[in-house]
Design an enzyme around this catalytic site. Structure first.
Site, PDB file in Angstrom:
ATOM      1  N   ASP A  81       0.958  -1.141   0.042  1.00 36.97           N
ATOM      2  CA  ASP A  81       0.177  -0.160   0.012  1.00 36.97           C
ATOM      3  C   ASP A  81       0.933   1.334  -0.011  1.00 36.97           C
ATOM      4  OD1 ASP A  81      -2.569   1.705   0.644  1.00 36.97           O
ATOM      5  OD2 ASP A  81      -1.321   1.742   2.383  1.00 36.97           O
ATOM      6  N   ASP A  83      -0.097   5.140   0.715  1.00 37.97           N
ATOM      7  CA  ASP A  83      -0.319   6.274   2.002  1.00 37.97           C
ATOM      8  C   ASP A  83      -0.225   5.534   3.097  1.00 37.97           C
ATOM      9  OD1 ASP A  83      -0.537   8.341  -0.061  1.00 37.97           O
ATOM     10  OD2 ASP A  83      -2.558   7.598  -0.500  1.00 37.97           O
ATOM     11  N   GLY A 312      10.228  15.060  33.919  1.00 39.03           N
ATOM     12  CA  GLY A 312       9.282  13.772  33.020  1.00 39.03           C
ATOM     13  C   GLY A 312       8.066  13.278  34.053  1.00 39.03           C
ATOM     14  N   GLU A 376      12.762   9.133  25.891  1.00 38.93           N
ATOM     15  CA  GLU A 376      13.252   8.818  27.260  1.00 38.93           C
ATOM     16  C   GLU A 376      14.618   8.405  27.143  1.00 38.93           C
ATOM     17  OE1 GLU A 376      11.272   8.900  30.003  1.00 38.93           O
ATOM     18  OE2 GLU A 376       9.208   9.503  29.190  1.00 38.93           O
ATOM     19  N   LEU A 379      21.276   8.337  29.859  1.00 37.69           N
ATOM     20  CA  LEU A 379      22.755   8.411  29.610  1.00 37.69           C
ATOM     21  C   LEU A 379      23.495   7.466  30.366  1.00 37.69           C
ATOM     22  CD1 LEU A 379      21.317  11.052  28.642  1.00 37.69           C
ATOM     23  CD2 LEU A 379      23.030  12.314  29.441  1.00 37.69           C
ATOM     24  N   TYR A 388      18.767  18.923  35.478  1.00 40.27           N
ATOM     25  CA  TYR A 388      17.585  19.705  34.966  1.00 40.27           C
ATOM     26  C   TYR A 388      17.951  21.088  34.305  1.00 40.27           C
ATOM     27  CZ  TYR A 388      14.555  16.178  36.818  1.00 40.27           C
ATOM     28  OH  TYR A 388      13.963  15.003  37.310  1.00 40.27           O
TER      29      TYR A 388
HETATM   30  P1  ADP Z   1      11.894  12.397  35.313  1.00 36.83           P
HETATM   31  O1  ADP Z   1      10.645  11.804  35.235  1.00 36.83           O
HETATM   32  O2  ADP Z   1      11.773  13.952  35.749  1.00 36.83           O
HETATM   33  O3  ADP Z   1      12.578  12.511  33.986  1.00 36.83           O
HETATM   34  P2  ADP Z   1      13.767  10.724  36.190  1.00 36.83           P
HETATM   35  O4  ADP Z   1      13.517   9.741  37.371  1.00 36.83           O
HETATM   36  O5  ADP Z   1      13.566  10.008  35.027  1.00 36.83           O
HETATM   37  O6  ADP Z   1      12.811  11.694  36.452  1.00 36.83           O
HETATM   38  O7  ADP Z   1      15.047  10.975  36.173  1.00 36.83           O
HETATM   39  C1  ADP Z   1      15.727  11.720  35.263  1.00 36.83           C
HETATM   40  C2  ADP Z   1      16.705  12.958  35.446  1.00 36.83           C
HETATM   41  O8  ADP Z   1      17.740  12.446  36.426  1.00 36.83           O
HETATM   42  C3  ADP Z   1      17.234  13.631  34.530  1.00 36.83           C
HETATM   43  O9  ADP Z   1      16.549  14.663  34.196  1.00 36.83           O
HETATM   44  C4  ADP Z   1      18.578  13.888  35.025  1.00 36.83           C
HETATM   45  O10 ADP Z   1      18.371  15.180  35.646  1.00 36.83           O
HETATM   46  C5  ADP Z   1      18.847  12.999  36.130  1.00 36.83           C
HETATM   47  N1  ADP Z   1      19.826  11.982  35.832  1.00 36.83           N
HETATM   48  C6  ADP Z   1      20.851  11.683  36.598  1.00 36.83           C
HETATM   49  N2  ADP Z   1      21.518  10.413  35.900  1.00 36.83           N
HETATM   50  C7  ADP Z   1      21.099  10.366  34.797  1.00 36.83           C
HETATM   51  C8  ADP Z   1      21.237   9.585  33.690  1.00 36.83           C
HETATM   52  N3  ADP Z   1      22.304   8.511  33.548  1.00 36.83           N
HETATM   53  N4  ADP Z   1      20.471   9.452  32.743  1.00 36.83           N
HETATM   54  C9  ADP Z   1      19.399  10.389  32.669  1.00 36.83           C
HETATM   55  N5  ADP Z   1      19.095  11.326  33.402  1.00 36.83           N
HETATM   56  C10 ADP Z   1      19.906  11.143  34.620  1.00 36.83           C
HETATM   57  N1  RBF Z   2       8.556   1.526  28.489  1.00 35.39           N
HETATM   58  C1  RBF Z   2       7.616   0.567  27.929  1.00 35.39           C
HETATM   59  O1  RBF Z   2       6.567   0.625  28.303  1.00 35.39           O
HETATM   60  N2  RBF Z   2       8.210  -0.646  27.054  1.00 35.39           N
HETATM   61  C2  RBF Z   2       9.149  -0.597  26.543  1.00 35.39           C
HETATM   62  O2  RBF Z   2       9.483  -1.566  25.759  1.00 35.39           O
HETATM   63  C3  RBF Z   2      10.246   0.191  27.090  1.00 35.39           C
HETATM   64  N3  RBF Z   2      11.420   0.282  26.459  1.00 35.39           N
HETATM   65  C4  RBF Z   2      12.483   1.158  27.037  1.00 35.39           C
HETATM   66  C5  RBF Z   2      13.889   1.070  26.631  1.00 35.39           C
HETATM   67  C6  RBF Z   2      15.029   1.754  27.147  1.00 35.39           C
HETATM   68  C7  RBF Z   2      16.286   1.649  26.834  1.00 35.39           C
HETATM   69  C8  RBF Z   2      14.399   3.022  27.897  1.00 35.39           C
HETATM   70  C9  RBF Z   2      15.300   4.014  28.502  1.00 35.39           C
HETATM   71  C10 RBF Z   2      13.068   3.110  28.592  1.00 35.39           C
HETATM   72  C11 RBF Z   2      12.243   2.177  27.949  1.00 35.39           C
HETATM   73  N4  RBF Z   2      10.702   2.162  28.118  1.00 35.39           N
HETATM   74  C12 RBF Z   2      10.049   1.290  28.023  1.00 35.39           C
HETATM   75  C13 RBF Z   2      10.106   3.357  28.954  1.00 35.39           C
HETATM   76  C14 RBF Z   2      10.169   3.414  30.319  1.00 35.39           C
HETATM   77  O3  RBF Z   2       8.850   2.956  30.511  1.00 35.39           O
HETATM   78  C15 RBF Z   2      10.122   5.021  30.878  1.00 35.39           C
HETATM   79  O4  RBF Z   2      11.697   5.538  30.707  1.00 35.39           O
HETATM   80  C16 RBF Z   2       9.618   5.376  32.382  1.00 35.39           C
HETATM   81  O5  RBF Z   2       8.461   5.053  31.999  1.00 35.39           O
HETATM   82  C17 RBF Z   2       9.958   6.557  32.713  1.00 35.39           C
HETATM   83  O6  RBF Z   2       9.144   7.533  32.105  1.00 35.39           O
HETATM   84 MG    MG Z   3      12.510  10.729  33.001  1.00 30.06          MG
END
Ligand code: ADP
Ligand code: RBF
Ligand code: MG
Length: 466
Positions: A81, A83, A312, A376, A379, A388
């Site tokens: 297909d 589109d 987040g 998401e 790092l 942040y």
């Molecule tokens: P949020 O829901 O606010 O994103 P998380 O629990 O996902 O919170 O944590 C993300 C925050 O943690 C990032 O915004 C950053 O400030 C911090 N942080 C610390 N180490 C890491 C990492 N290895 N990867 C991503 N974020 C990290």
């Molecule tokens: N969330 C899902 O619901 N299903 C997934 O398969 C999934 N895979 C992920 C893989 C990676 C490498 C990362 C970093 C996140 C993944 N997540 C997945 C998202 C995860 O649920 C999310 O980071 C948390 O809910 C925080 O918002």
């Molecule tokens: Mg987050």
């Protein structure tokens, strides 16, 4: 791993013993390439996909079927297909309807998209006229909207994986047809903007070239006939429900790639539902496997996104023990729409700190069933504190798998750690590691003149997509 198979050919009234080696491909499938020298005059290849654990019975059945007709073409034909399957038309449709409906004081909220996907232009027009109570006939609507759509066709992009799929099948001698509910001239114009597509299809059929469009099977039966291929040897790839109904009605194998999110549960009649063309495993349908997966990862055309780190869902670290540095998706809706949900990896540049390996999900996190599509990025480095508000730049270079749901949080966490390992290893390969030096990631590092200007004018940080 070696597999010995006893195969019976009813037509030749003989048994064959075949020994084949498994060749690893992709993540969870093994591919067997079977050369049928024993059964046919010429050497032919048949491809199988088996989950590593089982399906030996299925393999034998398949071989038996193939050898029943040894002189028949073994490779299936593919019917595509256009589109929503090969072309990212949805964004354009929404843009045009938003502008158009505004003229009548109405607002496009995207919900009607679910009711028009896969329909012929006049069927779709009838839905819009009725849903929005427009003061004009369906025909009048069609004549007003058609030039607005046509003006956008040159801007329609190929969906991720579309060019890869077309080139792969063409290079392996697989016959392809294009079967679209759009009128033929529209199909021709749309594909004229996609280099190499027209020549790749041995058959092209538009909705006005058959008596009934999809969900009638007619268009697919017509395509199979023109390719001189038995319908049962055709694989249809479709994004819409009417298209899947048409394919099954034609007695073909159908892989559905829903173009709208959270719809896969509706595609029960499809033989398989995949998330994007990146997830197609041709060997499951007797077609040559893609050869571009490397150590369980798929190199993609790199794309870039960046912005200040924002709050987040507040559960990455707390619930999963996996922090994900979210960036504001404001202004990136097109970029997000263009990239299929899934698990990707690449490099992350963090202002003031450095460049790190990164693995991320993009999508609705099926386990949590989010309402919004988010990025998401995790790092792959231990940081002493949160960051942040800092500028984060991502270069996304490879794909791992579609997002999935899991029966427990532990399973989700386990899988994310597997993704991490895979990304960490893959990013050492020159193919991916070279992007570590991409200037986009380093623009805001300490000592860089551009860094200072970026942070003196914070509004510039919202311009960081390229
Ligand atoms: P949020 O829901 O606010 O994103 P998380 O629990 O996902 O919170 O944590 C993300 C925050 O943690 C990032 O915004 C950053 O400030 C911090 N942080 C610390 N180490 C890491 C990492 N290895 N990867 C991503 N974020 C990290
Ligand atoms: N969330 C899902 O619901 N299903 C997934 O398969 C999934 N895979 C992920 C893989 C990676 C490498 C990362 C970093 C996140 C993944 N997540 C997945 C998202 C995860 O649920 C999310 O980071 C948390 O809910 C925080 O918002
Ligand atoms: Mg987050």
């Amino acid at each position: 791993m070696s597999l010995r198979m006893l195969v019976h050919s009813p037509s030749l009234k003989q048994n064959f013993t075949l020994t084949q080696d498994f060749k690893a491909s992709g993540s969870s499938y093994h591919t067997i390439e079977l050369k049928q020298e024993e059964a046919c005059e010429a050497t032919r290849s048949v491809y199988f996909a088996v989950k590593s654990t089982n399906l030996i019975r299925e393999i034998c059945m398949f071989i038996s079927m193939s050898i029943t007709n040894p002189l028949k073409k073994l490779l299936p034909c593919v019917i595509l297909d256009l589109d929503g399957t090969l072309l990212n038309t949805d964004g354009i449709v929404s843009d045009v309807l938003r502008v158009y409906l505004n003229k009548y004081g109405k607002q496009w909220d995207g919900k009607a998209a679910y009711r028009i996907v896969g329909k012929t232009p006049s069927e779709a027009a009838a839905v819009i006229v009725e849903d929005f109570g427009l003061p004009l006939s369906t025909d009048e609507f069609v004549s007003e909207i058609t030039p607005m759509f046509s003006a956008q066709w040159c801007k329609i992009k190929a969906l991720p994986g579309a060019n890869r799929l077309i080139n792969h099948f063409r290079d392996h001698g697989v016959q392809m047809a294009l079967a679209s509910n759009s009128p033929r001239t529209n199909v021709d114009t749309k594909i004229s903007y996609q280099p190499g597509w027209k020549e790749s299809f041995s058959v092209i059929i538009g909705g006005d070239e058959v008596t009934a469009g999809k969900p009638s099977p007619e268009i697919f039966l017509e395509a199979a006939k023109s390719m001189n291929c038995d319908p049962s040897s055709c694989l249809v790839i479709e994004d819409s429900l009417p298209g899947v109904t048409a394919g099954k009605g034609a007695d073909m194998k159908v892989v559905a790639v829903p173009s709208l999110p959270k719809q896969s549960h509706l595609y029960t009649s499809a033989d398989e539902v995949i998330n994007s063309l990146l997830d197609l495993r041709p060997e499951m349908w007797g077609l040559p496997p893609f050869e571009d997966w490397i150590e369980g990862t798929l190199p993609i055309e790199p794309w870039y996104i960046g912005g200040p780190v924002v709050k987040g869902f507040g559960r990455g670290s707390k619930v999963l023990g996996i922090p994900t540095a979210n960036i504001s998706t404001e202004g990136y809706s097109t970029l997000l729409q263009e990239h299929p949900s899934g698990v990707y990896f690449g490099w992350a540049g963090l202002s003031m700190k450095g460049v790190y390996k990164m693995v991320m999900s993009i999508g609705w996190n099926p386990y949590f069933d989010n309402a919004e599509k988010t990025i998401e990025p995790w790092l792959l480095n231990e940081f002493d504190e949160d960051f942040y508000g800092e500028e984060l730049r991502l270069a996304i270079v490879g794909y791992i798998r579609p997002e999935a749901n899991f029966s427990s949080l532990e399973d989700l966490i386990k899988k994310i750690h597997e993704d991490r390992k895979m990304a960490e290893k893959a990013l050492e390969l020159p193919l991916y590691s070279n992007y570590r030096n991409d200037s986009y990631l380093k623009i805001s590092l300490p000592g860089d003149a551009k860094h200072n200007s970026l942070f003196s004018f914070p509004f510039l940080s919202s311009l960081s997509v390229r």
